[in-house]
Scaffold this active site. Structure first.
Site, PDB file in Angstrom:
ATOM      1  N   HIS A 122       0.874  -1.181   0.000  1.00 55.54           N
ATOM      2  CA  HIS A 122       0.000   0.000   0.000  1.00 55.54           C
ATOM      3  C   HIS A 122       0.914   1.236   0.000  1.00 55.54           C
ATOM      4  O   HIS A 122       2.029   1.184   0.524  1.00 55.54           O
ATOM      5  CB  HIS A 122      -0.825  -0.070   1.291  1.00 55.54           C
ATOM      6  CG  HIS A 122      -1.861   0.983   1.443  1.00 55.54           C
ATOM      7  ND1 HIS A 122      -1.575   2.247   1.891  1.00 55.54           N
ATOM      8  CD2 HIS A 122      -3.204   0.963   1.226  1.00 55.54           C
ATOM      9  CE1 HIS A 122      -2.695   2.956   1.957  1.00 55.54           C
ATOM     10  NE2 HIS A 122      -3.696   2.191   1.553  1.00 55.54           N
ATOM     11  N   ASP A 199       3.197  -4.789   7.968  1.00 57.85           N
ATOM     12  CA  ASP A 199       1.986  -3.987   7.889  1.00 57.85           C
ATOM     13  C   ASP A 199       0.792  -4.937   8.025  1.00 57.85           C
ATOM     14  O   ASP A 199       0.459  -5.667   7.090  1.00 57.85           O
ATOM     15  CB  ASP A 199       1.970  -3.257   6.533  1.00 57.85           C
ATOM     16  CG  ASP A 199       0.684  -2.498   6.297  1.00 57.85           C
ATOM     17  OD1 ASP A 199      -0.226  -2.576   7.149  1.00 57.85           O
ATOM     18  OD2 ASP A 199       0.580  -1.827   5.247  1.00 57.85           O
ATOM     19  N   GLN A 202      -4.359  -5.320   6.940  1.00 56.28           N
ATOM     20  CA  GLN A 202      -5.373  -6.214   6.366  1.00 56.28           C
ATOM     21  C   GLN A 202      -5.292  -7.621   6.964  1.00 56.28           C
ATOM     22  O   GLN A 202      -5.830  -8.565   6.387  1.00 56.28           O
ATOM     23  CB  GLN A 202      -5.198  -6.298   4.840  1.00 56.28           C
ATOM     24  CG  GLN A 202      -5.368  -4.984   4.113  1.00 56.28           C
ATOM     25  CD  GLN A 202      -6.817  -4.475   4.089  1.00 56.28           C
ATOM     26  OE1 GLN A 202      -7.753  -5.207   4.396  1.00 56.28           O
ATOM     27  NE2 GLN A 202      -6.989  -3.213   3.738  1.00 56.28           N
ATOM     28  N   LYS A 225     -10.320  -0.873  10.688  1.00 53.56           N
ATOM     29  CA  LYS A 225     -10.478  -2.026   9.790  1.00 53.56           C
ATOM     30  C   LYS A 225     -10.768  -3.296  10.574  1.00 53.56           C
ATOM     31  O   LYS A 225     -10.835  -4.381  10.014  1.00 53.56           O
ATOM     32  CB  LYS A 225      -9.199  -2.216   8.964  1.00 53.56           C
ATOM     33  CG  LYS A 225      -8.929  -1.088   7.972  1.00 53.56           C
ATOM     34  CD  LYS A 225      -7.780  -1.466   7.068  1.00 53.56           C
ATOM     35  CE  LYS A 225      -7.100  -0.283   6.416  1.00 53.56           C
ATOM     36  NZ  LYS A 225      -7.919   0.388   5.416  1.00 53.56           N
ATOM     37  N   CYS A 363      -4.929   2.472  -3.610  1.00 51.77           N
ATOM     38  CA  CYS A 363      -3.707   3.022  -2.976  1.00 51.77           C
ATOM     39  C   CYS A 363      -2.511   2.097  -3.179  1.00 51.77           C
ATOM     40  O   CYS A 363      -1.694   1.926  -2.254  1.00 51.77           O
ATOM     41  CB  CYS A 363      -3.907   3.276  -1.486  1.00 51.77           C
ATOM     42  SG  CYS A 363      -5.177   4.477  -1.136  1.00 51.77           S
TER      43      CYS A 363
END
Ligand code: C6P
Length: 408
Positions: A122, A199, A202, A225, A363
């Site tokens: 991202h 990261d 997600q 999220k 993104c």
């Protein structure tokens, strides 16, 4: 027992109508919906208990401070960090990555050093590293993505050099859904003397994550999220590293003693939390974690896996539909293009049917280029989605294809 209908009751928004149609919300990768109990907990604190944290000696201030720190303990437990000192509250995944890019960069990155990112990141996990490289005269290198949407793990050993200071990698791709073999990346990076930032924006809402098992140096995620509020996130950092890193921002809470001659900084984790935190948001995050834990991440993962299988099966029958990313190790993020249909047109027509999906670059412009497209359509599923909603998406896409064909 996982009962999706029971879970849907917890999310009032799922009963809403959009353009006169029942809402089918499949844009969970952008942000999930919140269960009523998260919003209720936050409004309870706003309306009954609000007072600034870590500052007052009065009753309400202590109450909010305790709730803030209880949420930290919940976050620690949720990701199995060794200590609350390693759990820093941020504004979100982006905030956490920027903190590390600045502070780790100040402490450890010199001219000629290298930062390795992957081709499926991202923008939030690319641009802060580019900015660091510009500041320090370091080089940004990129681990390629294979045609099936997995990382080119063979290239990893060639790309890691004695100058690599940090590897930044998504746990789960927000476009391809690929669940990356982060433990293997971490082991290879550590063997080469490099640190790793994962990261998890997600990942944490779909899979159980465990800092002890992963052994990464940094891990970031956003509350919004994972059924929590906007504006809050977590940075996990390995204690030994955080101790060596300078503060990112200066202000209240991050200091021990301030003199014009010299200021001394607070202990972990407060050294990295300048100013009044979004403590009500943090309390909301704690509530979201409790909610998720009460359902069980294994149950969430199993339901989403079944949904994703059904979705891939049904969508693959649509003429001209091409999936991007076909790794068997994937989460419930499904991106695709439709021959001759612009993703934004598809999204607009689906919206008329009450179906919310995302279309565009997500993104992740470099990944779009890698896939040879300018935009994609993405359905990202959450634990409250149903098989009927997947069928609605399937039927909607058939209508989209038919309408846009008629037009031509
Ligand atoms: N991706 C999406 O629709 P923030 O904005 O800080 O909460 O999260 C940034 C971010 C970082 N990494 C990954 C892998 C992400 O997916 C995101 C956010 C959303 O895909 C919004 S662009």
């Amino acid at each position: 027992m996982f009962d999706v209908n029971r879970i849907r009751e917890d999310f009032p928004i799922l009963k809403e109508q959009v353009h006169g149609k029942p809402l089918v919300y499949l844009d969970n990768g952008a942000t999930t919906q919140r269960p009523a109990r998260v919003v209720e907990r936050m409004s309870e604190y706003y309306l009954r208990y609000n007072a600034n944290v870590h500052r007052g000696v009065h009753y309400l201030s202590n109450l909010c401070t305790d709730a803030n720190e209880r949420a930290r303990e919940r976050a620690r437990d949720f990701i199995r960090a060794a200590s609350v000192e390693e759990v820093i509250f941020t504004s979100g995944a982006t905030g956490g990555i920027n903190l590390v890019a600045f502070s780790f960069g100040e402490a450890f990155v010199r001219e000629g050093d290298e930062i390795l990112v992957t081709g499926m990141e991202h923008h939030s996990n690319i641009v802060p590293w580019q900015m660091l490289c510009e500041r320090k005269g370091a080089t940004l290198k990129v681990l390629p993505v294979l045609d099936n949407g997995e990382l080119d793990m063979e290239a990893l050993s060639h790309l890691l050099t004695g100058r690599t200071q940090l590897v930044a990698v998504a746990h789960v791709s927000n476009v391809l859904g690929t669940i990356n073999p982060v433990r293997r990346v971490i082991d290879a990076a550590h063997a080469a003397g490099a640190c790793v930032l994962v990261d998890g924006a997600q990942a944490v809402q779909h899979l159980p994550v465990d800092m002890q098992e992963l052994d990464c140096d940094f891990y970031v995620f956003s509350a919004h999220k994972m059924y929590g509020p906007t504006g809050v996130g977590v940075l996990y950092g390995r204690r030994e590293l955080l101790l060596q890193m300078p503060p990112w921002q200066g202000g209240g809470e991050m200091i021990k003693e301030v003199r014009f001659e010299k200021t001394t900084y607070n202990d972990l984790p407060f050294k990295f939390e300048a100013g009044t935190p979004d403590f009500i948001g943090i309390i909301g995050l704690g509530e979201a974690i409790d909610y998720l834990s009460s359902i069980g991440m294994e149950n969430v993962a199993a339901h989403e896996e079944a949904l994703t299988r059904h979705a891939r099966e049904r969508l693959s029958a649509i003429p001209g539909l091409r999936f991007h990313g076909s790794s068997p190790h994937a989460s419930s993020v499904i991106s695709f293009t439709l021959d001759g249909v612009h993703p934004l047109d598809a999204a607009t027509l689906l919206d008329q049917l009450g179906i919310a999906i995302r279309a565009g670059q997500m993104c992740a412009a470099p990944l779009m280029q890698r896939c040879g497209v300018t935009a994609m359509i993405r359905a990202s599923l959450a634990m409250y989605n149903t098989f009927q909603e997947i069928d609605a998406l399937h039927d909607g896409l058939l209508r989209v294809v038919a309408m846009l064909r008629e037009k031509r």
